[in-house]
Design a protein around this motif. Structure first.
Motif, PDB file in Angstrom:
ATOM      1  N   ARG A 161      83.447  -9.222 -41.337  1.00 55.47           N
ATOM      2  CA  ARG A 161      83.208 -10.662 -41.478  1.00 55.47           C
ATOM      3  C   ARG A 161      82.856 -10.997 -42.923  1.00 55.47           C
ATOM      4  NH1 ARG A 161      79.360 -12.029 -36.184  1.00 55.47           N
ATOM      5  NH2 ARG A 161      80.392 -10.576 -34.742  1.00 55.47           N
ATOM      6  N   ALA A 162      82.213 -10.049 -43.594  1.00 53.54           N
ATOM      7  CA  ALA A 162      81.827 -10.251 -44.995  1.00 53.54           C
ATOM      8  C   ALA A 162      82.762  -9.540 -45.951  1.00 53.54           C
ATOM      9  CB  ALA A 162      80.396  -9.759 -45.210  1.00 53.54           C
ATOM     10  N   GLY A 163      83.946  -9.145 -45.467  1.00 52.86           N
ATOM     11  CA  GLY A 163      84.942  -8.520 -46.327  1.00 52.86           C
ATOM     12  C   GLY A 163      84.640  -7.084 -46.698  1.00 52.86           C
ATOM     13  N   MET A 204      74.185 -12.043 -38.522  1.00 52.87           N
ATOM     14  CA  MET A 204      75.637 -12.239 -38.518  1.00 52.87           C
ATOM     15  C   MET A 204      76.090 -13.085 -37.337  1.00 52.87           C
ATOM     16  SD  MET A 204      77.340  -8.782 -40.028  1.00 52.87           S
ATOM     17  CE  MET A 204      77.397  -8.605 -41.820  1.00 52.87           C
ATOM     18  N   ALA A 205      75.385 -12.964 -36.216  1.00 53.76           N
ATOM     19  CA  ALA A 205      75.722 -13.795 -35.051  1.00 53.76           C
ATOM     20  C   ALA A 205      75.443 -15.266 -35.353  1.00 53.76           C
ATOM     21  CB  ALA A 205      74.930 -13.337 -33.833  1.00 53.76           C
ATOM     22  N   ILE A 206      74.292 -15.547 -35.966  1.00 52.52           N
ATOM     23  CA  ILE A 206      73.944 -16.934 -36.287  1.00 52.52           C
ATOM     24  C   ILE A 206      74.920 -17.510 -37.308  1.00 52.52           C
ATOM     25  CG2 ILE A 206      72.170 -18.434 -37.279  1.00 52.52           C
ATOM     26  CD1 ILE A 206      70.093 -16.340 -36.312  1.00 52.52           C
ATOM     27  N   LEU A 207      75.228 -16.742 -38.346  1.00 53.38           N
ATOM     28  CA  LEU A 207      76.174 -17.210 -39.363  1.00 53.38           C
ATOM     29  C   LEU A 207      77.526 -17.541 -38.736  1.00 53.38           C
ATOM     30  CD1 LEU A 207      75.280 -14.648 -42.159  1.00 53.38           C
ATOM     31  CD2 LEU A 207      75.119 -17.131 -42.403  1.00 53.38           C
ATOM     32  N   SER A 208      77.989 -16.674 -37.836  1.00 54.94           N
ATOM     33  CA  SER A 208      79.288 -16.896 -37.189  1.00 54.94           C
ATOM     34  C   SER A 208      79.237 -18.093 -36.252  1.00 54.94           C
ATOM     35  CB  SER A 208      79.711 -15.638 -36.430  1.00 54.94           C
ATOM     36  OG  SER A 208      79.914 -14.555 -37.306  1.00 54.94           O
ATOM     37  N   ASP A 209      78.170 -18.200 -35.464  1.00 53.37           N
ATOM     38  CA  ASP A 209      78.076 -19.266 -34.464  1.00 53.37           C
ATOM     39  C   ASP A 209      77.869 -20.647 -35.080  1.00 53.37           C
ATOM     40  OD1 ASP A 209      78.472 -17.524 -32.381  1.00 53.37           O
ATOM     41  OD2 ASP A 209      76.336 -17.222 -31.972  1.00 53.37           O
ATOM     42  N   THR A 210      77.370 -20.691 -36.311  1.00 49.47           N
ATOM     43  CA  THR A 210      77.128 -21.989 -36.962  1.00 49.47           C
ATOM     44  C   THR A 210      78.082 -22.247 -38.117  1.00 49.47           C
ATOM     45  OG1 THR A 210      75.478 -21.093 -38.509  1.00 49.47           O
ATOM     46  CG2 THR A 210      74.677 -21.854 -36.365  1.00 49.47           C
ATOM     47  N   LYS A 211      79.103 -21.390 -38.245  1.00 49.79           N
ATOM     48  CA  LYS A 211      80.065 -21.529 -39.341  1.00 49.79           C
ATOM     49  C   LYS A 211      79.353 -21.587 -40.702  1.00 49.79           C
ATOM     50  CE  LYS A 211      83.802 -23.687 -36.670  1.00 49.79           C
ATOM     51  NZ  LYS A 211      83.484 -22.890 -35.497  1.00 49.79           N
ATOM     52  N   LEU A 212      78.396 -20.683 -40.857  1.00 50.44           N
ATOM     53  CA  LEU A 212      77.629 -20.471 -42.095  1.00 50.44           C
ATOM     54  C   LEU A 212      76.605 -21.563 -42.384  1.00 50.44           C
ATOM     55  CD1 LEU A 212      80.396 -19.130 -44.550  1.00 50.44           C
ATOM     56  CD2 LEU A 212      79.189 -17.953 -42.707  1.00 50.44           C
ATOM     57  N   LYS A 213      76.408 -22.486 -41.444  1.00 50.27           N
ATOM     58  CA  LYS A 213      75.431 -23.558 -41.661  1.00 50.27           C
ATOM     59  C   LYS A 213      74.005 -23.031 -41.585  1.00 50.27           C
ATOM     60  CE  LYS A 213      74.030 -28.112 -39.934  1.00 50.27           C
ATOM     61  NZ  LYS A 213      74.266 -29.159 -38.901  1.00 50.27           N
ATOM     62  N   HIS A 214      73.771 -22.040 -40.713  1.00 46.72           N
ATOM     63  CA  HIS A 214      72.439 -21.471 -40.549  1.00 46.72           C
ATOM     64  C   HIS A 214      72.521 -19.951 -40.585  1.00 46.72           C
ATOM     65  CE1 HIS A 214      70.511 -25.271 -39.708  1.00 46.72           C
ATOM     66  NE2 HIS A 214      71.390 -25.537 -38.761  1.00 46.72           N
ATOM     67  N   SER A 215      71.359 -19.334 -40.864  1.00 46.28           N
ATOM     68  CA  SER A 215      71.264 -17.881 -40.910  1.00 46.28           C
ATOM     69  C   SER A 215      69.933 -17.456 -40.296  1.00 46.28           C
ATOM     70  CB  SER A 215      71.356 -17.378 -42.354  1.00 46.28           C
ATOM     71  OG  SER A 215      70.157 -17.675 -43.059  1.00 46.28           O
ATOM     72  N   TYR A 216      69.695 -16.161 -40.294  1.00 48.13           N
ATOM     73  CA  TYR A 216      68.437 -15.621 -39.772  1.00 48.13           C
ATOM     74  C   TYR A 216      67.238 -16.084 -40.589  1.00 48.13           C
ATOM     75  CZ  TYR A 216      65.381 -12.035 -37.684  1.00 48.13           C
ATOM     76  OH  TYR A 216      64.373 -11.358 -37.024  1.00 48.13           O
ATOM     77  N   ARG A 217      67.492 -16.447 -41.847  1.00 47.02           N
ATOM     78  CA  ARG A 217      66.408 -16.995 -42.661  1.00 47.02           C
ATOM     79  C   ARG A 217      65.842 -18.266 -42.034  1.00 47.02           C
ATOM     80  NH1 ARG A 217      70.406 -15.652 -46.204  1.00 47.02           N
ATOM     81  NH2 ARG A 217      71.012 -17.829 -46.535  1.00 47.02           N
ATOM     82  N   ASP A 218      66.708 -19.051 -41.402  1.00 50.45           N
ATOM     83  CA  ASP A 218      66.256 -20.294 -40.773  1.00 50.45           C
ATOM     84  C   ASP A 218      65.358 -20.028 -39.570  1.00 50.45           C
ATOM     85  OD1 ASP A 218      67.667 -22.353 -42.377  1.00 50.45           O
ATOM     86  OD2 ASP A 218      69.439 -21.294 -41.657  1.00 50.45           O
ATOM     87  N   VAL A 219      65.550 -18.896 -38.914  1.00 53.06           N
ATOM     88  CA  VAL A 219      64.666 -18.522 -37.805  1.00 53.06           C
ATOM     89  C   VAL A 219      63.260 -18.308 -38.346  1.00 53.06           C
ATOM     90  CG1 VAL A 219      64.175 -16.779 -36.046  1.00 53.06           C
ATOM     91  CG2 VAL A 219      66.544 -17.496 -36.471  1.00 53.06           C
ATOM     92  N   HIS A 220      63.146 -17.600 -39.443  1.00 51.82           N
ATOM     93  CA  HIS A 220      61.825 -17.339 -40.020  1.00 51.82           C
ATOM     94  C   HIS A 220      61.224 -18.596 -40.649  1.00 51.82           C
ATOM     95  CE1 HIS A 220      61.334 -12.952 -39.507  1.00 51.82           C
ATOM     96  NE2 HIS A 220      62.639 -13.038 -39.303  1.00 51.82           N
ATOM     97  N   ARG A 221      62.068 -19.450 -41.169  1.00 51.52           N
ATOM     98  CA  ARG A 221      61.559 -20.723 -41.683  1.00 51.52           C
ATOM     99  C   ARG A 221      60.930 -21.524 -40.535  1.00 51.52           C
ATOM    100  NH1 ARG A 221      65.832 -22.169 -44.006  1.00 51.52           N
ATOM    101  NH2 ARG A 221      65.256 -21.495 -46.095  1.00 51.52           N
ATOM    102  N   ALA A 222      61.568 -21.518 -39.374  1.00 55.06           N
ATOM    103  CA  ALA A 222      61.050 -22.249 -38.216  1.00 55.06           C
ATOM    104  C   ALA A 222      59.788 -21.595 -37.657  1.00 55.06           C
ATOM    105  CB  ALA A 222      62.126 -22.337 -37.135  1.00 55.06           C
ATOM    106  N   LEU A 223      59.738 -20.269 -37.656  1.00 55.09           N
ATOM    107  CA  LEU A 223      58.540 -19.581 -37.168  1.00 55.09           C
ATOM    108  C   LEU A 223      57.329 -19.929 -38.024  1.00 55.09           C
ATOM    109  CD1 LEU A 223      59.989 -16.046 -36.303  1.00 55.09           C
ATOM    110  CD2 LEU A 223      59.116 -17.744 -34.683  1.00 55.09           C
ATOM    111  N   TYR A 224      57.521 -19.981 -39.329  1.00 51.09           N
ATOM    112  CA  TYR A 224      56.423 -20.347 -40.229  1.00 51.09           C
ATOM    113  C   TYR A 224      56.024 -21.806 -40.054  1.00 51.09           C
ATOM    114  CZ  TYR A 224      53.884 -21.082 -44.633  1.00 51.09           C
ATOM    115  OH  TYR A 224      52.938 -21.410 -45.586  1.00 51.09           O
ATOM    116  N   ARG A 225      57.010 -22.660 -39.874  1.00 49.72           N
ATOM    117  CA  ARG A 225      56.754 -24.091 -39.731  1.00 49.72           C
ATOM    118  C   ARG A 225      56.072 -24.433 -38.410  1.00 49.72           C
ATOM    119  NH1 ARG A 225      62.000 -26.117 -39.449  1.00 49.72           N
ATOM    120  NH2 ARG A 225      61.811 -25.934 -37.178  1.00 49.72           N
ATOM    121  N   ASP A 226      56.499 -23.794 -37.323  1.00 50.41           N
ATOM    122  CA  ASP A 226      56.077 -24.237 -35.989  1.00 50.41           C
ATOM    123  C   ASP A 226      55.084 -23.318 -35.290  1.00 50.41           C
ATOM    124  OD1 ASP A 226      57.854 -26.346 -36.322  1.00 50.41           O
ATOM    125  OD2 ASP A 226      59.499 -25.292 -35.317  1.00 50.41           O
TER     126      ASP A 226
END
Length: 603
Positions: A466-468, A398-420
């Protein structure tokens, strides 16, 4: 000391597998009734001197030292000419051989395998489940060498593994011991299905009879496989095996490199609540194929099979996996939005009812996982990496979604961990923080200190809004009903106190875990009648409790407290904006599920 040879025929005398240049494993399962097998390991040429042979002291997926070597008897070692080699036991999982000259070495031993619930090794007249960490010894000198595993099994048995097949129906090959130790073998009489999903091949192998529906399982597992791209770019496997045990009571699951084993009592598959337990577990273990297998924290790369691997990030390995498991199922349409939100609400409720959340951080819990015991002390002073890791993941998402205005989420953290940071690399705390900064442009050091390195204090009203959504108990928040709560829980079917809430009324009254209730206000109370008896009182009432403590009869006055009545649920706020609905979809990956009346839409 030197050991005399016993009547232990080398399996190579009756197995026809061709000569193999690497490490060659053979296991004789031809007389499985009494849970016994014979194992032989042939090592290529070994130099003169001491030669260590090990059996791991823990298995992957279970962060706890286990007595695996206790099932080994009749250990012996010979050189290429069949001469007995002297050996000594140097540790619980280590045998050291003495070679007077360079030679091939063959190690053999009897294996006892009657452990099912920990998913290490189990052999009976119908099957064998073999986790290599508890079955096949290795030498550090040959850990990286290719290997072959051959099985001698009763007629009619079929053998399955995530490893590649060798020549013959009961032979597998692997590039090294690390693949073998993370590729369990299921052999025996079982049901089998093959299917494909997202251009990957899958197998479902079910041992044991029960009330499962193989076709439904395959359908839903196929849908699950199609959702991997919601988090990761690509797959770490070409073929994956779901091994399912329909048991007489054992339950649990373990992830592996290219497979999983899932255990449930044989008649706990048909009812919806039971099936949800199975399919959510399958989702959890499937996610693990990336999170903790394809990428994992430093301290677990490479695995040290002879001692603990400490890391403060086990909450990512386990808690994040729990966090994603229902989301993928909801995206796939395997579970409903209602079922997803019920799961989230239940987890929040359990978190709020765990006093240990005020004492221990999730980072400390990760470091202490190897010695975590559970029980009353843990309830009051600890958290667990699964449930608290889930909450840390939710808060971070929820922090990432808020800080990026929904552009990124925690899923992107795991995508980067797998990639890098895919194995053989590993990731550290600073690597995760670095990914967070890349995604958000913010320094997450202060957030990490307050949420990961310190006990979390989450404002769920603010987060969920935040999610209603809002958290309510019962049908809606206008209910606001409560029930009497004594400040403790009882062991199942017993009047023994199992856990007490630190600082609660029962705690202050001097009651402790293990006390056994006898009477309330001088009248006998029974285990099956305790809740009804408690309902005779209201919050604030003082009752006289008679109980045994260390076989001594005692009494104390207990002032009753209260808890919300009904299960926790997530409901929509009275007014929900388009912005909140967009947050909901970016968060969970599904459309807003409520109608204008606040009820779940009919599918």
């Amino acid at each position: 000391m030197e050991q005399k040879l016993t009547a232990f025929l080398p399996l190579s005398l009756f197995l026809s597998a061709s000569a193999f240049a690497g490490v060659d494993y053979h296991i004789d399962l031809s007389s499985p009734t009494h849970h016994l097998a014979k194992v032989e390991v042939r090592f290529p040429k070994v130099e003169a001197g001491d030669f260590p042979v090990n059996l791991p002291v823990w298995r992957t997926g279970k962060y706890q030292v286990l007595p695996l070597a206790d099932g080994v008897r009749a250990f012996q070692a010979t050189d290429a000419s069949g001469n007995a080699l002297p050996w000594r036991r140097s540790a619980s999982g280590e045998w050291v051989l003495s070679l007077p000259a360079a030679s091939e070495v063959t190690v053999s031993y009897q294996l006892y395998a009657d452990e099912l619930g920990l998913r290490t090794r189990h052999i009976d007249a119908t099957h064998a489940y073999l986790d290599a960490s508890s079955v096949f010894m290795y030498s550090p000198h040959f850990r990286d060498e290719e290997l072959s595993v051959s099985l001698k099994v009763p007629d009619g048995w079929q053998s399955y593994s995530g490893m590649n097949k060798g020549d013959g129906a009961h032979r597998f090959v692997a590039p090294n011991y690390d693949v073998l130790v993370d590729s369990p073998i299921e052999t025996g009489v079982s049901h089998h299905r093959s299917f494909s999903s997202a251009e990957r091949d899958y197998e479902l192998v079910v041992w044991g009879e029960g009330n499962y529906d193989l076709d439904k399982m395959v359908t839903d597992l196929t849908k699950l496989g199609n959702q991997a791209s919601a988090i990761w770019d690509g797959f770490p496997f070409e073929r994956y095996v779901y091994m399912v045990h329909a048991t007489s009571g054992a339950r649990g699951a373990t992830e592996h490199l290219n497979s999983t084993v899932i255990q449930l009592p044989r008649f706990m598959f048909r009812e919806r609540k039971d099936y949800l337990r199975f399919i959510s577990t399958a989702s959890h273990e499937f996610i693990h194929t990336w999170n903790v297998k394809a990428y994992r924290p430093a301290g677990l790369v490479p695995y040290d099979y002879q001692q603990e691997g400490l890391t403060s990030l086990l909450w990512i390995a386990e808690g994040s996996t729990s966090y994603f498991q229902h989301q993928l199922l909801a995206r796939a349409g395997v579970i409903t939005a209602k079922e997803l939100l019920e799961d989230i609400a239940g987890r929040i409720e359990r978190h709020q009812q765990t006093p240990g959340r005020e004492i221990q951080s999730v980072a400390e819990a990760s470091l202490g996982e190897w010695v975590a015991q559970g029980g009353d002390y843990a309830h009051n002073h600890s958290v667990n990496i699964y449930s608290e890791g889930y909450m840390a993941s939710l808060a971070l998402d929820m922090a990432i979604l808020s800080d990026t205005k929904l552009k990124h989420s925690y899923r992107d953290v795991h995508r980067a961990l797998y990639r890098d940071f895919a194995v053989p690399k590993s990731y550290r705390v600073e690597d995760v923080k670095g990914i967070l900064t890349q995604l958000t442009g913010k320094d997450y050091g202060p957030w990490w200190q307050s949420h990961i390195d310190s006990p979390m204090a989450l404002d769920f009203d603010e987060l969920l809004s935040r999610a209603g959504l809002k958290l309510v108990y019962g049908k809606d928040d206008s209910d606001n009903k409560t029930k009497v709560y004594p400040g403790f829980t009882l062991a199942s079917g017993s009047l023994k106190l199992q856990t007490l809430d630190r600082g609660g009324k029962a705690w202050e009254a001097g009651l402790v875990a293990g006390n056994e209730l006898v009477a309330i206000n001088g009248l006998k109370v029974t285990a099956d009648g305790f809740d009804k008896r408690l309902a005779d009182f209201k919050a604030g009432d003082s009752i006289n409790v008679t109980y045994f403590a260390d076989d001594s009869l005692k009494q104390t006055a207990l002032v009753l407290g209260e808890r919300p009545e009904g299960k926790a649920a997530l409901k929509p706020l009275n007014k929900v904006s388009d912005k909140q609905k967009a947050f909901f979809k970016a968060w969970l990956g599904i459309d807003w599920p409520f109608d204008k009346k606040g009820e779940f839409k009919k599918s």
